[in-house]
Design a protein around this motif. Structure first.
Motif, PDB file in Angstrom:
ATOM      1  N   ILE A  10       0.979  -1.189   0.083  1.00 40.00           N
ATOM      2  CA  ILE A  10      -0.426   0.171   0.023  1.00 40.00           C
ATOM      3  C   ILE A  10       0.599   1.258   0.070  1.00 40.00           C
ATOM      4  CG2 ILE A  10      -1.899   1.103   1.234  1.00 40.00           C
ATOM      5  CD1 ILE A  10      -2.959  -1.362   2.307  1.00 40.00           C
ATOM      6  N   GLU A  11       0.906   2.061  -0.933  1.00 37.86           N
ATOM      7  CA  GLU A  11       1.114   2.834  -0.865  1.00 37.86           C
ATOM      8  C   GLU A  11       0.427   4.449  -1.242  1.00 37.86           C
ATOM      9  OE1 GLU A  11       4.832   5.732  -3.689  1.00 37.86           O
ATOM     10  OE2 GLU A  11       4.923   3.640  -3.627  1.00 37.86           O
ATOM     11  N   ALA A  12       0.672   5.290   0.142  1.00 38.35           N
ATOM     12  CA  ALA A  12      -0.986   6.479   0.151  1.00 38.35           C
ATOM     13  C   ALA A  12       0.122   7.645  -0.863  1.00 38.35           C
ATOM     14  CB  ALA A  12      -0.768   6.424   1.679  1.00 38.35           C
ATOM     15  N   ILE A  13      -0.886   8.537  -1.075  1.00 39.12           N
ATOM     16  CA  ILE A  13       0.137  10.070  -1.455  1.00 39.12           C
ATOM     17  C   ILE A  13      -0.572  11.128  -0.978  1.00 39.12           C
ATOM     18  CG2 ILE A  13       0.823  11.301  -3.454  1.00 39.12           C
ATOM     19  CD1 ILE A  13       1.226   8.316  -5.329  1.00 39.12           C
ATOM     20  N   GLY A  14      -0.200  11.520  -0.219  1.00 40.59           N
ATOM     21  CA  GLY A  14      -0.690  12.686   0.593  1.00 40.59           C
ATOM     22  C   GLY A  14      -2.136  12.544   1.746  1.00 40.59           C
TER      23      GLY A  14
ATOM     24  N   GLN B 197      -9.150  15.002 -10.113  1.00 38.59           N
ATOM     25  CA  GLN B 197      -8.098  15.857  -9.806  1.00 38.59           C
ATOM     26  C   GLN B 197      -6.636  15.472  -9.317  1.00 38.59           C
ATOM     27  OE1 GLN B 197     -11.512  16.964  -8.112  1.00 38.59           O
ATOM     28  NE2 GLN B 197     -11.827  18.339 -10.223  1.00 38.59           N
ATOM     29  N   GLU B 198      -6.866  14.290  -8.291  1.00 40.82           N
ATOM     30  CA  GLU B 198      -5.653  13.694  -7.766  1.00 40.82           C
ATOM     31  C   GLU B 198      -6.225  12.367  -7.781  1.00 40.82           C
ATOM     32  OE1 GLU B 198      -5.024  15.686  -4.322  1.00 40.82           O
ATOM     33  OE2 GLU B 198      -6.634  14.919  -3.284  1.00 40.82           O
ATOM     34  N   ILE B 199      -4.216  11.583  -7.313  1.00 44.39           N
ATOM     35  CA  ILE B 199      -3.983  10.354  -7.247  1.00 44.39           C
ATOM     36  C   ILE B 199      -3.809  10.531  -6.025  1.00 44.39           C
ATOM     37  CG2 ILE B 199      -2.473   8.226  -7.744  1.00 44.39           C
ATOM     38  CD1 ILE B 199      -4.738   8.941 -10.286  1.00 44.39           C
ATOM     39  N   MET B 200      -5.014   9.424  -5.347  1.00 46.35           N
ATOM     40  CA  MET B 200      -4.526   8.804  -3.587  1.00 46.35           C
ATOM     41  C   MET B 200      -3.579   8.668  -2.895  1.00 46.35           C
ATOM     42  SD  MET B 200      -8.730  10.416  -3.084  1.00 46.35           S
ATOM     43  CE  MET B 200      -8.077  10.753  -1.244  1.00 46.35           C
ATOM     44  N   GLY B 201      -3.853   6.906  -4.216  1.00 51.92           N
ATOM     45  CA  GLY B 201      -2.996   6.391  -3.447  1.00 51.92           C
ATOM     46  C   GLY B 201      -2.776   4.878  -4.094  1.00 51.92           C
ATOM     47  N   ILE B 202      -2.005   3.974  -4.118  1.00 54.51           N
ATOM     48  CA  ILE B 202      -1.973   2.452  -4.798  1.00 54.51           C
ATOM     49  C   ILE B 202      -1.967   1.513  -4.345  1.00 54.51           C
ATOM     50  CG2 ILE B 202      -0.538   1.519  -6.784  1.00 54.51           C
ATOM     51  CD1 ILE B 202       1.051   4.066  -7.576  1.00 54.51           C
ATOM     52  N   ILE B 203      -3.186   0.660  -4.324  1.00 56.89           N
ATOM     53  CA  ILE B 203      -3.258  -0.854  -3.620  1.00 56.89           C
ATOM     54  C   ILE B 203      -2.482  -1.741  -4.380  1.00 56.89           C
ATOM     55  CG2 ILE B 203      -4.124  -2.327  -2.226  1.00 56.89           C
ATOM     56  CD1 ILE B 203      -5.674  -0.174  -1.502  1.00 56.89           C
ATOM     57  N   SER B 204      -0.911  -2.013  -4.120  1.00 65.48           N
ATOM     58  CA  SER B 204      -1.363  -3.631  -5.055  1.00 65.48           C
ATOM     59  C   SER B 204      -1.290  -5.183  -4.438  1.00 65.48           C
ATOM     60  CB  SER B 204       0.722  -3.879  -5.489  1.00 65.48           C
ATOM     61  OG  SER B 204       1.327  -3.725  -3.905  1.00 65.48           O
ATOM     62  N   VAL B 205      -2.199  -5.782  -5.519  1.00 61.12           N
ATOM     63  CA  VAL B 205      -2.521  -7.384  -4.796  1.00 61.12           C
ATOM     64  C   VAL B 205      -2.101  -7.875  -6.177  1.00 61.12           C
ATOM     65  CG1 VAL B 205      -4.802  -8.350  -5.079  1.00 61.12           C
ATOM     66  CG2 VAL B 205      -4.793  -6.229  -4.836  1.00 61.12           C
TER      67      VAL B 205
END
Length: 821
Positions: free
Chosen positions: A532-536, A634-642
């Motif tokens: 999990i990588e959260a952005i902001g 408006q924006e990317i909030m994060g990435i979850i990889s499975v």
């Protein structure tokens, strides 16, 4: 397929009629179908009959490896004038034919054969009874019983299997009559019923006293001949010993000759009687005593191999505690019906398959799946008859009747497997059927021709001919293969592996390449959140938004994210206006703002800036993981990889396969090449085929076969069915509770993992080695004995000892497979 009157999920009997209360359970390449019906002990047999005009007749088709084969057969048959309609179902391997007139079953079989396939008609329900037979020590005994019973008018059909000690017979007379007829030949038969323990108690023990007494007489006669006792007295002692030890084989020989069989009883009896006639009383007494002793020892040894199945039968208890209202009542398992509630206390064996409705426990499933570690069971989990409730008391709702449990199916399949002859065994039986009469005739020539031509005395050549008669007995040779196969199949069953016949055991030993389906075979088949990588925002906030978005989706990836959030105690936000965006992701309004979860294509369409995440997404995807991007317009909030995780047993199992000589390990997957490459690196498979549709797996198997490999395919037995059928050997995973897996493959791994596969391949190779050892040893002993006869070095008792001794050594060598680890 549903049924009107039986609770079974198997296929109905062939002819459509009004008594359709019967179901057939078909084995691969079998010409006989064992039937599990409302009435027990019945079978469906192939017979040649002429159905009436317009009647529908069904056939079992063998040899189809894809649906196009079914179409070929349909087109070929529909062009024939006497066939009104022909339909082929590839999935069930059944052909339905409606004739325009009287339809000849043979003609349909012939037409199907011309097209390159095999058809077997499924015609008539018969009352077939199964008996346990004790006393057979090689397959020639089984043949003698068959020949004798076939001469009785009230017996319609009979098949005796030496390996399992079973006789299947259709007869109109009483059970006692059949038992009596078998006893005339010197064997013991008892009707086999469900939970019949007769084979445990039906031992050939009364022969021990006779063999001991005749042995004492033999010793007394031998001592007396050197201590001044008159020759008449020693002759009388030897004669009594011959009568005591030889009564049973002579009686069996009489009925064998009557039924035109040339078994070892005939050969040994002729040798003993001949020895007495030429004055060699000691030799004659020694022959029958050694022969009788050898029979007893052989019977005891062979019984050890048959115990492997009887031990399985004893696993499930005969009674169950059934909840009736507020009370617990003990009832026989045969009286417990589907849907009833049974209670299993700690330490008890589970009597019937069921689903836990109350309680938690750990269950030792080793008897069914071969798993060494107990499995934790919660409400909703399945438990299997024969497994052991280790800790807590549980209540289960019965899901299968006693005859339909996984254990019952295992027992049935293993018994059927042991009754099938392997190619080597069939060849040996044919060889023995030619070898024995040839040597018998040769013995007669040796007895008659040389003395007529003046080469020596009659007594000398009669003695050599009698020795040749004993050497003609191929007991060690014909017993060399079936005992090894029964032992290996029994060992495999005990370890949670079903091998459906000797042919497949032999094939497994020759396999040098194994192809694996990826999902659910090499991997768990259950994706997990890996990164999990959260952005902001915080990680918990990102997971909460993702939970809210994915909670209404049925996609496996969405379910994985929801499960992760619940497991980590993350609460969902309040969302509304949920919408599924086909092939891209989902959207929902959270706190007045539209949020999205999906793939990179979704955000490209929304024209959201991806400069910061594109490289990360590509990098994660190259690792074989699936990426879910969370954001707004408006924006990317994060990435979850499975990612789907590799089974804990996979790497160890694959390494084990390489150690036992399987050089090529291949992965077949529908995933992209990046995922395939990553999984192949982690599991150390030699090569992979990626981006395959189910039908493409068949092509991959055929390519491997063209490269000269003997290929086994390992899959789940459902969507891999075409590939399993195409491979030289089909291996299904997770057979416990999965009817399709049990029916589809040649070998079934009852546990849902690969850890038993190296043992199976090693066991198969060991079985082949032992079979070869036994065959060569048997042939060499016979060859040496034949050479020693003519110089006069081989005495009669040495000939008997070489035969029975060789048979015992062969059996003991084969029984080692029962203990093979």
């Amino acid at each position: 397929m549903a049924d009107n009157c039986c609770s079974s999920a198997e296929e109905p009997v062939a002819i459509e009629n009004n008594n359709g209360c019967c179901h057939s359970n078909v084995e691969k390449d079998s010409t006989k179908e064992v039937v599990s019906c409302c009435s027990k002990n019945e079978e469906t047999l192939n017979i040649n009959a002429t159905p009436i005009k317009g009647e529908k007749v069904e056939y079992r088709i063998h040899g189809m490896d894809c649906p196009s084969c079914a179409l070929t057969i349909e087109k070929g048959l529909n062009r024939i004038s006497y066939i009104q309609e022909a339909k082929v179902n590839y999935n069930t391997a059944k052909l339905q034919v409606v004739g325009t007139g009287a339809l000849s079953l043979n003609s349909v079989e012939s037409e199907v054969q011309k097209l390159g396939f095999t058809a077997k008609p499924l015609i008539q329900k018969r009352n077939i009874r199964t008996y346990d037979v004790v006393g057979m020590d090689c397959s020639s005994c089984a043949k003698s019983i068959e020949n004798h019973l076939n001469k009785i008018p009230t017996v319609n059909e009979v098949a005796v299997n030496f390996s399992t000690g079973k006789m299947k017979i259709e007869h109109d007379n009483s059970v006692d009559d059949i038992v009596s007829e078998v006893s005339k030949l010197g064997y013991k038969a008892s009707l086999n019923t469900n939970r019949n323990k007769s084979t445990d108690t039906l031992k050939n023990k009364e022969g021990y006293g006779f063999i001991t007494f005749s042995g004492i007489l033999l010793a007394l006669g031998f001592i007396g001949s050197y201590s001044g006792v008159s020759s008449l007295m020693t002759t009388i002692i030897y004669a009594i010993a011959i009568v005591i030890s030889g009564y049973k084989p002579v009686k069996s020989a009489y009925y064998a000759i009557k039924s035109r069989s040339l078994d070892m009883n005939v050969l040994m009896s002729a040798a003993a009687i001949g020895a007495a006639l030429i004055g060699e009383w000691f030799e004659g007494a020694t022959v029958v005593w050694l022969f009788a002793l050898g029979n007893i020892l052989q019977n005891r040894s062979v019984e050890n191999t048959r115990k492997s199945i009887r031990n399985l039968m004893d696993l499930a208890p005969s009674e169950a505690w059934v909840r009736v209202g507020t009370e617990l009542v003990k009832r026989p398992v045969e009286e417990v019906s589907v849907g009833q509630i049974i209670v299993i206390k700690p330490g008890d064996r589970i009597p019937l398959d069921g689903e836990i409705i109350q309680g938690e426990t750990s269950v030792n499933q080793a008897p069914i799946t071969g798993e060494s570690i107990p499995v934790d069971k919660l409400i909703g989990d399945t438990v299997y008859a024969g497994s052991i409730n280790e800790s807590g008391s549980i209540e289960t709702k019965v899901t299968k009747l006693v005859q339909d449990t996984s254990l019952s199916k295992i027992i049935h399949l293993v018994e059927e497997a042991q009754e099938q002859k392997a190619p080597t065994q069939s060849f040996i039986d044919k060889f023995a059927s030619v070898y024995t009469p040839i040597v018998f005739v040769l013995a007669l020539i040796v007895i008659v021709i040389p003395p007529l031509l003046g080469f020596g005395t009659w007594g000398e050549w009669v003695y050599k001919g009698l020795a040749l008669l004993v050497v003609a007995c191929p007991c060690a040779l014909v017993i060399s293969t079936p005992v090894a196969i029964v032992s290996a199949i029994g060992n495999a069953a005990k370890n949670g592996v079903l091998i459906k016949g000797g042919a497949f055991l032999e094939k497994a030993g020759a396999i040098n390449a194994i192809a694996f389906d990826k999902t659910g075979t090499l991997t768990e088949g259950k994706p997990k959140v890996s990164e999990i990588e959260a952005i902001g925002i915080s990680e918990d906030e990102l997971v909460s938004i993702a939970y809210t978005l994915e909670d209404y989706s049925t996609h496996p990836i969405a379910k994985t994210i929801v499960r992760y959030a619940k497991d980590h105690g993350v609460q969902a936000n309040s969302g509304e206006l949920f919408k599924n965006i086909v092939g891209k992701g989902v959207q929902a309004t959270i706190n007045g703002v539209v949020h999205y979860a999906g793939n990179i294509k979704l955000f490209e369409d929304l024209r959201v800036s991806l400069d910061d995440v594109r490289n990360k997404v590509e990098k994660i995807q190259n690792q074989g993981k699936t990426v879910v991007i969370i954001g707004t317009e408006q924006e990317i909030m994060g990435i979850i990889s499975v990612a789907d995780s590799i089974r804990s047993t996979t790497v160890k199992a694959l390494d084990g396969l390489k150690q036992v000589g399987v050089n090529q390990l291949i992965m077949l997957t529908g995933d992209n090449k990046g995922t395939a490459k990553m999984i192949s690196n982690e599991t150390n498979v030699n090569r992979y085929f990626a981006e395959l549709l189910p039908e493409d797996k068949v092509g991959a198997i055929k390519q491997l076969q063209k490269e000269g490999h003997k290929v086994a395919m390992v899959g789940d037995g459902i969507n891999d069915a075409p590939a399993l059928a195409t491979a030289d050997l089909g291996i299904a995973m997770g057979g416990a509770g999965t009817d399709t897996a049990m029916e589809t493959a040649d070998i079934v791994l009852m546990a849902d993992n690969l850890e038993k596969l190296p043992h199976t391949m090693k066991l198969s190779k060991k079985a082949l080695t032992i079979i070869k050892q036994n065959i060569w040893f048997s042939l060499i002993v016979k060859f040496v004995a034949l050479i020693l006869i003519f110089p006069g070095w081989l005495t009669l008792w040495m000939a008997v000892l070489s035969d029975t001794g060789a048979a015992l050594i062969v059996i003991i060598n084969a029984i080692r497979l029962l203990k093979f680890k």
